[in-house]
Enzyme design. Structure first.
Site, short mmCIF file in Angstrom:
data_model
loop_
_atom_site.label_atom_id
_atom_site.label_comp_id
_atom_site.label_asym_id
_atom_site.label_seq_id
_atom_site.Cartn_x
_atom_site.Cartn_y
_atom_site.Cartn_z
N HIS A 110 0.87 -1.18 0.00
CA HIS A 110 0.00 0.00 0.00
C HIS A 110 0.91 1.24 0.00
O HIS A 110 2.02 1.20 0.52
CB HIS A 110 -0.84 -0.05 1.28
CG HIS A 110 -1.92 0.97 1.36
ND1 HIS A 110 -1.69 2.28 1.72
CD2 HIS A 110 -3.26 0.88 1.14
CE1 HIS A 110 -2.82 2.95 1.73
NE2 HIS A 110 -3.80 2.12 1.38
N ASP A 179 3.00 -3.44 8.41
CA ASP A 179 1.73 -2.74 8.25
C ASP A 179 0.60 -3.74 8.47
O ASP A 179 0.35 -4.61 7.62
CB ASP A 179 1.71 -2.14 6.83
CG ASP A 179 0.36 -1.57 6.44
OD1 ASP A 179 -0.62 -1.76 7.18
OD2 ASP A 179 0.29 -0.95 5.36
N GLN A 182 -4.52 -4.62 7.13
CA GLN A 182 -5.40 -5.70 6.66
C GLN A 182 -5.22 -6.98 7.49
O GLN A 182 -6.14 -7.79 7.58
CB GLN A 182 -5.14 -6.02 5.17
CG GLN A 182 -5.36 -4.85 4.23
CD GLN A 182 -6.81 -4.38 4.17
OE1 GLN A 182 -7.74 -5.09 4.51
NE2 GLN A 182 -7.00 -3.14 3.73
N LYS A 205 -10.85 -0.49 10.11
CA LYS A 205 -10.96 -1.73 9.31
C LYS A 205 -11.30 -2.92 10.21
O LYS A 205 -11.66 -3.99 9.75
CB LYS A 205 -9.65 -2.00 8.58
CG LYS A 205 -9.34 -0.88 7.58
CD LYS A 205 -8.15 -1.20 6.73
CE LYS A 205 -7.57 0.02 6.10
NZ LYS A 205 -8.16 0.37 4.81
N CYS A 341 -4.59 2.26 -3.94
CA CYS A 341 -3.39 2.82 -3.28
C CYS A 341 -2.23 1.83 -3.37
O CYS A 341 -1.46 1.66 -2.42
CB CYS A 341 -3.64 3.17 -1.82
SG CYS A 341 -4.93 4.38 -1.60
N1 PMP Z 1 -1.98 -0.21 4.69
C1 PMP Z 1 -2.86 -1.06 4.14
C2 PMP Z 1 -2.40 -2.43 3.78
C3 PMP Z 1 -4.17 -0.65 3.93
O1 PMP Z 1 -5.04 -1.47 3.36
C4 PMP Z 1 -4.55 0.66 4.30
C5 PMP Z 1 -5.96 1.16 4.07
N2 PMP Z 1 -6.40 1.08 2.77
C6 PMP Z 1 -3.59 1.49 4.88
C7 PMP Z 1 -2.32 1.02 5.07
C8 PMP Z 1 -3.92 2.89 5.30
O2 PMP Z 1 -4.79 2.86 6.39
P1 PMP Z 1 -5.41 4.24 6.92
O3 PMP Z 1 -6.01 4.91 5.72
O4 PMP Z 1 -6.42 3.81 7.93
O5 PMP Z 1 -4.30 5.03 7.51
#
Ligand code: PMP
Length: 386
Positions: A110, A179, A182, A205, A341
Site C-alpha cells: 500500500h 503494516d 489488513q 478496518k 493505493c
Molecule cells: N496499509 C494497508 C495495507 C491498507 O489497506 C490501508 C488502508 N487502505 C492502509 C495502510 C492505510 O490505512 P489508513 O487509511 O487507515 O491510515
C-alpha cells in the site's frame, strides 16, 4: 453472522468493500454516543472524578490493544490510523539511517508503506530497494537496514513471511516495520514472540471507529516526539522542555478520546466471536465466490488461489473496472474499483485498475449469490454502460 449488530446492514446495500473500511457495530456506535451524552470531558486534565473515569476508559483500550498483541501498555501509542503510525515509525528510521543504507519493500505494498519509505529514502539518500513480493525474504542481506511490508497485502490478500523475516533479524541487523491494516482483521500476532520493531493498524478496518490507529514498538524510549504541545511534556522551562515517558510523549494535544474508547469495544466484539470463527466464515464465502466467478466468461481473477484472505481482485476482459463497479452499484452492491493505493502492484499486473471484493464477518452466502448473478449478467451491464 450477527447481522443485527450492524445498523448499516439495515440499508439496501450489499457491502463488499470491507477492506476499505468495515461497518461499525452498534456497540461501537453506542460507545461514542455514550461518551458525548454521559461523560464528555477530556482525559488527563483536571482533577475531577469524571476526568479520571474517562482517562481510565481511554487507558483501558490501551490495555486491550496490549493484550491483543501480547505486549506492554507502554509499547502502544494511539495515532490517527495506520498511515499516521507508519509516519511516526519512519521518524525513528530517519534518525538512525545513514547514506548508503538499504530499505527493502515489496512491489505489492500500500502507498502508506511504499510512498513513506520511498520519500524517506529520497530525503536521506538511502537505497530504496523494491523487489517482487515473493522475493522479499531472498533479498534480505547485510546491507538491509529496514524491511517494510504488509502483514497481509490490501489487493491480493497475501500474507508476508512474517515469521521468517522475524527470524532473520538475528543474522542480519535490520528493523522490521509491519503494516497490519489488513492483517489485524484476520489474526492478532504475538508480538512478544515475534521480532517486529513496528506494527501499525487502524481501528476502522477492524469494525471500529474512524480516526484512531495504533503503533506498537519497543523503541519508543529511544524515539523523539514529532508532534509537540500540551499533555506530552514533563517540565517546560524557558529554553528547554522535558517530555513524558512513552507512550504519552507521542500523544500531544487533545486525543480522539471517544474513538479510542470505542476501539476497545471493537476489540471486545471481535474477541467475543473469535478470529477463528470469523475467518472460517469469510474463507468459506471466498471459496464459493472464487468457484463461481471462475466460471464467468471474460472474468480474470488475480488471486484465485485458496489463500486465507477476505479479498478477491479481478477484471473483466475489455471492460473498465469503474464501469463494472458502477454497474454493481446500480444493483446496490458496493465494491472497490481503482488502483487501491497500490500503484506498483498495478504496474506489475499491467492494469491501470482492478475491482476488489472484500468480505466482512457479516456478509452472507445469499449476498455472494446475488453478486455472482449480477456479474453473470453481462448483457445487463453493457446496457447500463453504453
Ligand atoms: N496499509 C494497508 C495495507 C491498507 O489497506 C490501508 C488502508 N487502505 C492502509 C495502510 C492505510 O490505512 P489508513 O487509511 O487507515 O491510515
Amino acid at each position: 453472522m450477527n447481522r443485527e449488530d450492524f445498523p448499516m446492514l439495515e440499508k439496501e446495500y450489499i457491502y463488499f468493500n470491507n477492506a476499505s473500511t468495515a461497518y461499525k457495530s452498534k456497540k461501537v456506535i453506542d460507545s461514542i454516543v455514550d461518551y458525548y451524552n454521559n461523560y464528555s470531558v477530556n482525559i488527563n486534565r483536571g482533577i475531577d472524578s469524571l476526568g479520571y473515569s474517562v482517562t481510565e476508559k481511554y487507558e483501558g483500550t490501551r490495555k486491550k490493544v496490549a493484550n491483543l498483541l501480547n505486549v506492554k501498555k507502554s509499547e502502544i501509542v494511539f495515532t490517527r490510523g495506520t498511515t499516521d503510525s507508519i509516519n511516526l515509525a519512519t521518524s525513528y528510521l530517519e534518525s538512525i539511517l545513514e547514506e548508503g543504507d538499504e530499505v527493502l519493500v515489496s512491489n505489492e505494498e500500500h502507498h502508506a508503506i511504499f510512498v513513506t519509505m520511498q520519500q524517506l529514502c529520497i530525503r536521506k539518500k538511502i537505497i530504496f530497494r523494491v523487489v517482487d513480493f515473493e522475493d522479499l525474504v531472498n533479498n534480505i542481506n547485510e546491507k538491509t537496514k529496514v524491511v517494510a511490508t504488509s502483514h497481509i497485502t490490501n489487493v491480493l490478500g497475501k500474507r508476508s513471511e512474517i515469521e521468517k523475516i522475524s527470524n532473520m533479524k538475528e543474522k542480519f541487523n535490520f528493523l522490521f516495520l509491519l503494516d497490519g491494516a489488513q492483517g489485524i482483521v484476520h489474526e492478532n500476532l504475538d508480538l512478544e514472540k515475534l521480532s517486529i520493531d513496528f506494527y501499525a493498524f487502524s481501528g476502522h478496518k477492524l469494525y471500529g471507529p474512524m480516526g484512531v490507529g495504533v503503533l506498537y514498538s519497543k523503541h519508543f524510549d529511544k524515539m523523539s516526539p514529532i508532534t509537540f504541545g500540551g499533555e506530552m511534556v514533563d517540565i517546560v522551562d524557558t529554553y528547554e522542555t522535558t517530555f513524558k515517558k512513552a507512550p504519552y510523549k507521542f500523544e500531544a494535544g487533545t486525543m480522539m478520546v471517544p474513538e479510542v474508547i470505542a476501539l476497545g469495544e471493537a476489540i471486545d466484539y471481535i474477541l467475543s466471536i473469535g478470529y477463528e470463527k470469523i475467518n472460517s466464515h469469510i474463507f468459506e464465502l471466498r471459496k464459493y465466490l472464487i468457484e463461481e466467478m471462475k466460471k464467468i466468461e471474460g472474468l480474470n481473477i488475480y488471486n484465485e488461489e485458496q489463500i486465507k484472505s477476505n479479498l478477491i481482485t479481478f477484471n473483466f476482459k475489455g471492460l473498465h473496472s469503474h464501469d463494472i463497479a458502477t454497474f454493481l452499484d446500480k444493483n446496490k452492491i458496493i465494491v472497490r474499483a481503482g488502483h487501491h493505493c497500490a500503484a506498483p502492484l498495478m504496474k506489475k499486473l499491467n492494469e491501470p485498475s482492478t475491482i476488489r471484493i472484500s468480505l466482512g464477518l457479516y456478509n452472507t452466502l445469499d449476498e455472494c449469490q446475488k453478486l455472482v448473478n449480477v456479474l453473470k449478467n453481462k448483457e445487463g451491464y453493457l446496457d447500463v454502460i453504453f
